[in-house]
Scaffold this active site. Structure first.
Site, short mmCIF file in Angstrom:
data_model
loop_
_atom_site.label_atom_id
_atom_site.label_comp_id
_atom_site.label_asym_id
_atom_site.label_seq_id
_atom_site.Cartn_x
_atom_site.Cartn_y
_atom_site.Cartn_z
CG HIS A 1 24.65 69.18 -1.87
ND1 HIS A 1 24.56 70.15 -2.76
CD2 HIS A 1 24.24 69.64 -0.40
CE1 HIS A 1 24.18 71.35 -2.06
NE2 HIS A 1 24.03 70.75 -0.80
CD GLU B 1 24.28 68.56 -6.70
OE1 GLU B 1 24.84 69.13 -7.49
OE2 GLU B 1 24.35 68.50 -5.43
CD GLU C 1 28.90 67.25 -2.75
OE1 GLU C 1 28.13 66.59 -3.45
OE2 GLU C 1 29.22 68.31 -2.41
ZN LIG Z 1 25.26 70.07 -4.76
#
Ligand SMILES: [Zn+2]
Length: 298
Positions: free
Chosen positions: A183, A128, A260
């Protein structure tokens, strides 16, 4: 109830160059963000201005029909010179520094949190932190092309931290007109899509910009949909969600969202998230949403 966190280190906001794809060093551990019941959200649409057509000044002979008249829209909300802060989640060195990133901190809203986390990774091992760093660099370039000043909360993908409250301090101190925290999620393989998070229980620090943060979230959501990304099929509603336990939102005094971008455990999302073409596309959506928001704010 929360007070402002103490910060031991404020990262410099020096931008870095923005054209290479970072190599993916696989981390040794992963962590996932917790989820909660989604509250209902309202939606609204965002507006964009279009460019004025070129003016025609030639004198037409009497027999030529006049061209159709167009009225250029007034330029609203010039974005050049505005400041945007970008927070690429996690960092490449976090997995090798558990003593630092596992330090307990005040997370705001009564939560205790840790300094920072390693983040998740795709099933192929693409981390990530590399995804967020790559998208952040593309986004930075897209925004700077419009004359926007960009502040980053970290300046490499091989460092440790900074702790989340220190990232928020960098964003706050920059006076940013918008803050984008990037993210990626790690969920069940069938879960897909993005969701944009705002602070569901605004703190004394975040409350003054709660409405602006919500407007920013809607603008980012609309732009991501326009870019072709599906909204999350497992969290939130229409790509929007709120949480009260995210340190970076609890300590933000600026208009801020955390996105996200997708589920790294889903093959389709992971393919987009781990390739340069996909990362550029995420950045394009984030840039369009950020710019539309800045224009709407005048
Ligand atoms: Zn994250």
């Amino acid at each position: 109830m929360s007070s402002a966190p103490t910060s031991s280190a404020t990262p410099s906001a020096t931008p870095t160059s923005s054209s290479s794809t970072p190599p993916p060093p696989p981390p040794t551990t992963t962590s996932e963000e917790t989820t909660e019941e989604p509250p209902p959200e309202t939606t609204e649409s965002s507006e964009e201005t279009s460019e004025a057509p070129p003016e025609t000044t030639t004198q037409a002979p009497p027999t030529t029909p006049a061209p159709p008249k167009t009225t250029p829209k007034p330029a609203t909300g010039a974005v050049a010179g505005k400041v945007v802060a970008i927070d690429p989640g996690h960092n490449g060195g976090n997995s090798s520094a558990p003593d630092i990133i596992n330090q307990e901190i005040d997370g705001g809203n009564g939560f205790t949190n840790v300094c920072n986390t390693v983040g998740t990774e795709s099933t192929d091992g693409y981390p990530e932190h590399a995804f967020t760093w790559a998208v952040a660099k593309y986004l930075k370039a897209d925004l700077e092309a419009q004359g926007i000043k960009v502040v980053m909360t970290r300046n490499s993908d091989d460092g440790v931290g900074p702790c989340t409250p220190d990232r928020a301090k960098t964003e706050n101190d920059s006076g940013a007109a918008a803050v984008i925290s990037i993210h990626g999620d790690g969920a069940d393989s069938g879960d897909r899509g993005f969701h944009v998070i705002t602070n569901g229980d605004p703190t004394e620090i975040s409350a003054p910009e709660a409405d602006a943060s919500q407007a920013l979230a809607v603008s980012i959501r609309d732009a991501m949909v326009n870019e072709g990304f599906p909204t999350s099929n497992w969290l939130g509603e229409n790509g929007l969600w709120t949480r009260d336990d995210l340190t970076g939102l609890n300590f933000s005094s600026r208009p801020k969202i955390l996105i996200e971008c997708g589920n790294m455990k889903n093959a389709t999302d992971a393919n987009l998230m781990s390739t340069a073409d996909g990362q550029r596309q995420y950045a394009a959506g984030l840039a369009a949403g950020t710019i539309a928001f800045l224009k709407s704010q005048g």
